[in-house]
Structure formats: C-alpha cells, structure tokens
Design a protein around this motif. Sequence first.
Motif, PDB file in Angstrom:
ATOM      1  N   LEU A   1      35.854 -17.484   7.545  1.00  0.00           N
ATOM      2  CA  LEU A   1      34.794 -16.819   8.341  1.00  0.00           C
ATOM      3  C   LEU A   1      35.648 -15.530   8.786  1.00  0.00           C
ATOM      4  CD1 LEU A   1      32.048 -16.670   9.569  1.00  0.00           C
ATOM      5  CD2 LEU A   1      32.946 -17.935  11.342  1.00  0.00           C
ATOM      6  N   LEU A   2      36.793 -15.769   9.290  1.00  0.00           N
ATOM      7  CA  LEU A   2      37.419 -14.481   9.969  1.00  0.00           C
ATOM      8  C   LEU A   2      37.673 -13.381   9.038  1.00  0.00           C
ATOM      9  CD1 LEU A   2      39.201 -13.555  12.384  1.00  0.00           C
ATOM     10  CD2 LEU A   2      41.275 -14.601  11.534  1.00  0.00           C
ATOM     11  N   TYR A   3      38.127 -13.784   7.972  1.00  0.00           N
ATOM     12  CA  TYR A   3      38.178 -12.802   6.760  1.00  0.00           C
ATOM     13  C   TYR A   3      37.198 -12.169   6.268  1.00  0.00           C
ATOM     14  CZ  TYR A   3      42.988 -13.602   5.252  1.00  0.00           C
ATOM     15  OH  TYR A   3      44.530 -13.697   5.405  1.00  0.00           O
ATOM     16  N   ARG A   4      36.098 -12.858   6.230  1.00  0.00           N
ATOM     17  CA  ARG A   4      34.673 -12.170   6.147  1.00  0.00           C
ATOM     18  C   ARG A   4      34.240 -11.101   7.150  1.00  0.00           C
ATOM     19  NH1 ARG A   4      30.540 -16.597   3.766  1.00  0.00           N
ATOM     20  NH2 ARG A   4      31.474 -17.460   1.858  1.00  0.00           N
ATOM     21  N   GLY A   5      34.389 -11.526   8.418  1.00  0.00           N
ATOM     22  CA  GLY A   5      34.105 -10.398   9.550  1.00  0.00           C
ATOM     23  C   GLY A   5      35.190  -9.226   9.483  1.00  0.00           C
ATOM     24  N   PHE A   6      36.405  -9.572   9.073  1.00  0.00           N
ATOM     25  CA  PHE A   6      37.207  -8.524   8.889  1.00  0.00           C
ATOM     26  C   PHE A   6      36.917  -7.481   7.915  1.00  0.00           C
ATOM     27  CE2 PHE A   6      41.192  -6.820   7.029  1.00  0.00           C
ATOM     28  CZ  PHE A   6      41.747  -6.064   8.055  1.00  0.00           C
ATOM     29  N   ILE A   7      36.327  -8.067   6.683  1.00  0.00           N
ATOM     30  CA  ILE A   7      36.030  -7.218   5.717  1.00  0.00           C
ATOM     31  C   ILE A   7      34.927  -6.421   5.809  1.00  0.00           C
ATOM     32  CG2 ILE A   7      35.188  -7.266   3.087  1.00  0.00           C
ATOM     33  CD1 ILE A   7      38.212  -7.605   3.419  1.00  0.00           C
ATOM     34  N   LEU A   8      34.025  -7.024   6.704  1.00  0.00           N
ATOM     35  CA  LEU A   8      32.604  -6.410   7.078  1.00  0.00           C
ATOM     36  C   LEU A   8      32.925  -5.096   7.886  1.00  0.00           C
ATOM     37  CD1 LEU A   8      29.674  -8.763   7.796  1.00  0.00           C
ATOM     38  CD2 LEU A   8      29.838  -7.156   5.839  1.00  0.00           C
ATOM     39  N   ILE A   9      34.085  -5.352   8.832  1.00  0.00           N
ATOM     40  CA  ILE A   9      34.121  -4.308   9.694  1.00  0.00           C
ATOM     41  C   ILE A   9      35.061  -3.177   9.037  1.00  0.00           C
ATOM     42  CG2 ILE A   9      35.621  -3.698  11.888  1.00  0.00           C
ATOM     43  CD1 ILE A   9      35.023  -6.530  12.998  1.00  0.00           C
ATOM     44  N   LEU A  10      35.801  -3.722   8.163  1.00  0.00           N
ATOM     45  CA  LEU A  10      36.620  -2.634   7.690  1.00  0.00           C
ATOM     46  C   LEU A  10      35.871  -1.764   6.646  1.00  0.00           C
ATOM     47  CD1 LEU A  10      39.729  -2.038   7.829  1.00  0.00           C
ATOM     48  CD2 LEU A  10      40.118  -3.429   5.655  1.00  0.00           C
ATOM     49  N   THR A  11      34.981  -2.364   5.608  1.00  0.00           N
ATOM     50  CA  THR A  11      34.266  -1.578   4.913  1.00  0.00           C
ATOM     51  C   THR A  11      33.206  -0.759   5.590  1.00  0.00           C
ATOM     52  OG1 THR A  11      32.959  -3.610   4.385  1.00  0.00           O
ATOM     53  CG2 THR A  11      34.647  -3.036   2.755  1.00  0.00           C
ATOM     54  N   PHE A  12      32.559  -1.269   6.730  1.00  0.00           N
ATOM     55  CA  PHE A  12      31.826  -0.599   7.452  1.00  0.00           C
ATOM     56  C   PHE A  12      32.461   0.810   7.938  1.00  0.00           C
ATOM     57  CE2 PHE A  12      30.090   0.873  11.657  1.00  0.00           C
ATOM     58  CZ  PHE A  12      28.553   0.629  11.698  1.00  0.00           C
ATOM     59  N   LEU A  13      33.694   0.939   8.491  1.00  0.00           N
ATOM     60  CA  LEU A  13      34.623   2.004   8.840  1.00  0.00           C
ATOM     61  C   LEU A  13      34.573   2.830   7.690  1.00  0.00           C
ATOM     62  CD1 LEU A  13      37.076   0.232  11.322  1.00  0.00           C
ATOM     63  CD2 LEU A  13      35.215   1.575  11.923  1.00  0.00           C
ATOM     64  N   PHE A  14      34.933   2.263   6.709  1.00  0.00           N
ATOM     65  CA  PHE A  14      35.024   3.120   5.357  1.00  0.00           C
ATOM     66  C   PHE A  14      34.069   4.067   4.951  1.00  0.00           C
ATOM     67  CE2 PHE A  14      38.421  -0.121   3.536  1.00  0.00           C
ATOM     68  CZ  PHE A  14      39.234   0.135   4.628  1.00  0.00           C
ATOM     69  N   TYR A  15      32.857   3.420   4.898  1.00  0.00           N
ATOM     70  CA  TYR A  15      31.529   4.184   4.663  1.00  0.00           C
ATOM     71  C   TYR A  15      30.899   4.885   5.643  1.00  0.00           C
ATOM     72  CZ  TYR A  15      28.597   5.619   0.847  1.00  0.00           C
ATOM     73  OH  TYR A  15      27.836   6.225  -0.137  1.00  0.00           O
ATOM     74  N   THR A  16      31.403   4.421   7.021  1.00  0.00           N
ATOM     75  CA  THR A  16      31.046   5.420   7.915  1.00  0.00           C
ATOM     76  C   THR A  16      31.663   6.821   7.931  1.00  0.00           C
ATOM     77  OG1 THR A  16      30.591   3.590   9.585  1.00  0.00           O
ATOM     78  CG2 THR A  16      31.022   5.652  10.532  1.00  0.00           C
ATOM     79  N   ALA A  17      33.174   6.589   7.485  1.00  0.00           N
ATOM     80  CA  ALA A  17      33.930   7.827   7.363  1.00  0.00           C
ATOM     81  C   ALA A  17      33.379   8.767   6.312  1.00  0.00           C
ATOM     82  CB  ALA A  17      35.260   7.465   7.251  1.00  0.00           C
ATOM     83  N   TYR A  18      32.918   7.972   5.454  1.00  0.00           N
ATOM     84  CA  TYR A  18      32.201   9.036   3.864  1.00  0.00           C
ATOM     85  C   TYR A  18      31.262   9.853   4.613  1.00  0.00           C
ATOM     86  CZ  TYR A  18      34.932   6.988   0.143  1.00  0.00           C
ATOM     87  OH  TYR A  18      35.980   6.866  -0.956  1.00  0.00           O
ATOM     88  N   HIS A  19      30.211   9.070   5.087  1.00  0.00           N
ATOM     89  CA  HIS A  19      28.988   9.898   5.665  1.00  0.00           C
ATOM     90  C   HIS A  19      29.475  10.711   6.724  1.00  0.00           C
ATOM     91  CE1 HIS A  19      24.908   9.123   3.957  1.00  0.00           C
ATOM     92  NE2 HIS A  19      25.819   7.846   3.266  1.00  0.00           N
ATOM     93  N   LEU A  20      30.358  10.510   7.745  1.00  0.00           N
ATOM     94  CA  LEU A  20      30.521  11.217   8.611  1.00  0.00           C
ATOM     95  C   LEU A  20      31.180  12.585   7.968  1.00  0.00           C
ATOM     96  CD1 LEU A  20      32.898  10.336  11.701  1.00  0.00           C
ATOM     97  CD2 LEU A  20      33.616  12.270  10.258  1.00  0.00           C
ATOM     98  N   SER A  21      31.803  12.636   6.922  1.00  0.00           N
ATOM     99  CA  SER A  21      32.469  13.870   6.329  1.00  0.00           C
ATOM    100  C   SER A  21      31.334  14.359   5.521  1.00  0.00           C
ATOM    101  CB  SER A  21      33.623  13.561   5.275  1.00  0.00           C
ATOM    102  OG  SER A  21      33.057  12.586   4.248  1.00  0.00           O
ATOM    103  N   ARG A  22      30.259  14.047   5.390  1.00  0.00           N
ATOM    104  CA  ARG A  22      29.275  14.570   4.447  1.00  0.00           C
ATOM    105  C   ARG A  22      28.046  15.552   5.471  1.00  0.00           C
ATOM    106  NH1 ARG A  22      26.743   9.894   0.582  1.00  0.00           N
ATOM    107  NH2 ARG A  22      28.694   9.346  -0.244  1.00  0.00           N
ATOM    108  N   LYS A  23      27.955  14.887   6.599  1.00  0.00           N
ATOM    109  CA  LYS A  23      27.026  15.550   7.500  1.00  0.00           C
ATOM    110  C   LYS A  23      27.188  16.989   7.933  1.00  0.00           C
ATOM    111  CE  LYS A  23      23.482  15.171  10.103  1.00  0.00           C
ATOM    112  NZ  LYS A  23      22.091  14.931   9.376  1.00  0.00           N
ATOM    113  N   PRO A  24      28.480  17.646   8.410  1.00  0.00           N
ATOM    114  CA  PRO A  24      29.039  18.968   8.645  1.00  0.00           C
ATOM    115  C   PRO A  24      28.171  19.879   8.316  1.00  0.00           C
ATOM    116  CG  PRO A  24      31.038  17.564   8.879  1.00  0.00           C
ATOM    117  CD  PRO A  24      30.075  16.696   7.965  1.00  0.00           C
ATOM    118  N   ILE A  25      27.968  20.111   7.210  1.00  0.00           N
ATOM    119  CA  ILE A  25      27.270  21.037   6.459  1.00  0.00           C
ATOM    120  C   ILE A  25      25.809  21.335   7.032  1.00  0.00           C
ATOM    121  CG2 ILE A  25      26.460  19.793   4.498  1.00  0.00           C
ATOM    122  CD1 ILE A  25      27.480  23.375   4.231  1.00  0.00           C
ATOM    123  N   SER A  26      25.031  20.099   6.987  1.00  0.00           N
ATOM    124  CA  SER A  26      23.850  20.522   7.689  1.00  0.00           C
ATOM    125  C   SER A  26      23.702  20.745   9.166  1.00  0.00           C
ATOM    126  CB  SER A  26      22.938  18.956   7.725  1.00  0.00           C
ATOM    127  OG  SER A  26      23.714  18.136   8.607  1.00  0.00           O
TER     128      SER A  26
END
Length: 485
Positions: A1-26
């Motif tokens: 359960l601990l690992y699952r929560g960790f993976i969810l948070i980590l992948t959440f941060l990763f794709y947040t960063a992906y979209h964060l870097s796409r937004k400035p052009i707009s």
Amino acid sequence: LLYRGFILILTFLFYTAYHLSRKPISIVKSELHRNCSNVIQPKDINITNNVTWCDWPPFDQDNYQTLFGVLDNCFLVAYAIGMFFSGIFGERLPLRYYLSIGMLMSGLFTCLFGLGFYWNIHSLGYYAFVQVMNGLVQTTGWPAVVACVGNWFGKGKRGFIMGVWNSHTSVGNILGSLIAGVFVSTAWGLSFIVPGIIIACTGVLCFFFLVEKPEDVNCSSPQHHSGQERSQEVGETAPLLRDSSIVDPSINGAVSTEPDVIVEEHSEAISFLGALRIPGVVEFSLCLLFAKLVSYTFLYWLPLYISNVAHFEAKEAGDMSTLFDVGGILGGILAGLVSDYTGGRASTCCVMLVVAAPMLFLYNNIGQRSLGTTIGMLLLCGALVNGPYALITTAVSADLGTHESLKGNARALSTVTAIIDGTGSIGAALGPLLAGVISPTGWNNVFYMLISADVLACLVREQSLSVHSHRINLFLFNANANQLI
C-alpha cells in the motif's frame, strides 16, 4: 500500500511537470501580439509603427493568429505522430530511463523557446523547430506513466483512483499558467525557462526513485480481473473486462472461462495491430479524437479569447483561464466515480459530452456578462469537456490495456495507451489549427466548431456501442450453441 501511494504521487508529479511545461505558450500569446495603443510608449525607443511597436516579430503581422496556430500545430502534430511510436518504445525500454530522458529533453527545448527572448530571435522557423522537438520528446510521458500506474493498480475503483490521479493534467495547466503569468509582462522568456527547469528536475527525481513494477520490490502484482466481474451480466461495457467468455477469439487464442483463474503474465510485448484488435480500442480512440480537439483548443486559445472578448490583460486572462482547469479536475473525478458506480464508462462519456455542447454555446453568448457568470461557466464547461477526456485517457485506457483477451499480458498497456492518446492527439492538433484559421472570421464560428466536435464524439461512442452489442450477441449465440452441442 505504501509503494502504491508513493507511485501515485510520483507519477502525478511527473505528468504535472509535463503539462506545466506545455502551458506557457498559451499565456505568452497575448504578450507576443498586444494592442499597442493601450501601452505606454517608452521615450528612449524610436517607434515607427504605432500599431505594432510593442509586438514581438514575426507575430506583429496581421496574420498573427495563423502564426500562433502554426506554432501550436508544430507541437501537436509532432506529438500525435510520435505518440504512436512512443508506446512501442515504452514497452521495450525501462520506463525509468525512458521517462527520465524524456523529461530532461523536454526541459531543454522548453528553455530554448524562452531563450529566444534573451537571444533576440525573431525567426518563426526557430520557434517552430523547438516546438516540433518538444512535441516529440513529450510523447515519452503519457504511455509511460499510465503503464506504470496500471502495473500497480488492478481494476477495482480504477475510475475514481485514476480520476483523482488524472487531475495532474489540470494542476499542471494551472501551475503553468500561474508561473508563466508571473513573468509574461516583464520578461516572457522566463515563462518558458522556469517550467523547463522544473520538468528537468522531475526527470532527475524519476531516475532515482521510480519503481516500475511491484515485482521489482518483491510485491505481488494486482489482480486486473476478479471472479465477481466475470459473473456480472453482459452490458455496454463488455469490451471493458466484463466477461472473459465474450472476447474476440482471434486475439491471442481462446480465453479461459474459469472464474477465478489468474493467468500468468506474459513477457512478450504486443504488436501494434494486435492492440488495435482489442475490442473498444478503435472506438474509444475516435471518441477521444473529438473530445481532445475541444479540450486542447481551450488549452491553447482560451487566454487569448478571454483577453480579446473580455478585454483583460495577459496575466489576468491567464489567471482566469485556470478556472477551466479547476473544473476539469472536478469533472475527471466525477466521471471516474460515476463510471465506477454504474459500470458504464461509455455512458458516462456520452452524457457529459451531450450536456457539454449546449454549455459551450451558452458560455460564448453569456459567459462574459459578469464576473460571477464567467467563473461559473468556466468551471462547468471545464468539468464537462475534460471529464470524458480524462476518463478515456486513464481508466478506459487501463481497462483496455489489461483486457482479458490479452491473457494477463500487462505489457500491452503502454501500446494501447499510446494508440488511444495518439489518435486523440490528432484531434488535439486539429483543434488549435482550426481555431487559428477560423478565429479571424469571429469567435462564434470557433465555438460552433467545438460544439460540432462534441456532438461527433458522442455519436462515435454511441455507434461503437451498437457495434459491440451486435458482437456480444453473436458471441453469446456461439457460446450457447457450443454448449448445446
């Protein structure tokens, strides 16, 4: 359960960063081409054109909207094309390395766009090239993070879990808007450089901490199909893991009808054509094409629309546009909850798409009458537009990628996700392009285009339901005939 929560948070941060870097052009669009008559003219600058003196060439021309459309499409077309190959690479390469390199390269090209401000670059070709390269490297993100989450989580409450998790898309858009808005009026280059540094740092984080599969840390793999699911009646979601006896026999051979058998996972990656044969992949891909067309048109053009129609400054328009993404978070969670409770992923998508069409019409006609109306309509439209989009790209993709016809082959998840999101990305490329071409004729026409796309997305999904119902009845007839024999 601990690992699952960790993976969810980590992948959440990763794709947040992906979209964060796409937004400035707009956000930066409204700064690259402004209404210079409202800008105070510096005394130390020799102004030869009072209309465009404050604009950034080459976006000081009358066709600036078309040029912005070109930049959007350089990214989105490259993203759509690259996505079909990204899933294949993602299944055959370690996800940790694949994601890390992708985020580092994305950070590099995002920074290069911003450096055009400091290097005083006014070449459309330069910015177009950077957008193409950034579009290609950004394809490393989605198939990899969905595959990683799919490795750790079974079906269960997947709609709700991935609905909450998928809020990273909107969170990234919001943070990207806010960060870009801080610098857009003073030094718009930093609106790209700061997000570029952030995604590069998350790439380093990924390299050191990502755990791809439960087996890597001696944890048990999740059960994607339960006996209870297999005993449920056949309904509209039969293509999405409803009954193992109702599966296209042409895929990976016959499927066991034993209710509680967990088939050993294969290590061989699925082919592209094999993934296309999974029931529901083609239909949901086409539905996502139109749904993502609407979502990405708002992603790239909403700040400029607010600036033009409501006459807000660039920073204010960018901040106001984040309400659409806040609505998207709520819509994604709601869609996941409803689809888990009802068992109807497709019906949930259809209902939200049907309601979204008139809401878009109302937003264009009354959305700017007052601040309260603007806030309410942006939240509502964001929920209805991004809800189906979020559901298809997360829970539906994971369901199809772990379909019973694959006999436990979880390595198909990356390819299935890439096919669905790659097809959707074609719509994501078409939407901003059409908006750039249509917007000079009036914003009303842009919204008519968006409403039409929503209706088409719903019609595609309804048509696929009837096709699947026919296929299911045929399988049931054959199964009953075999039992009689």
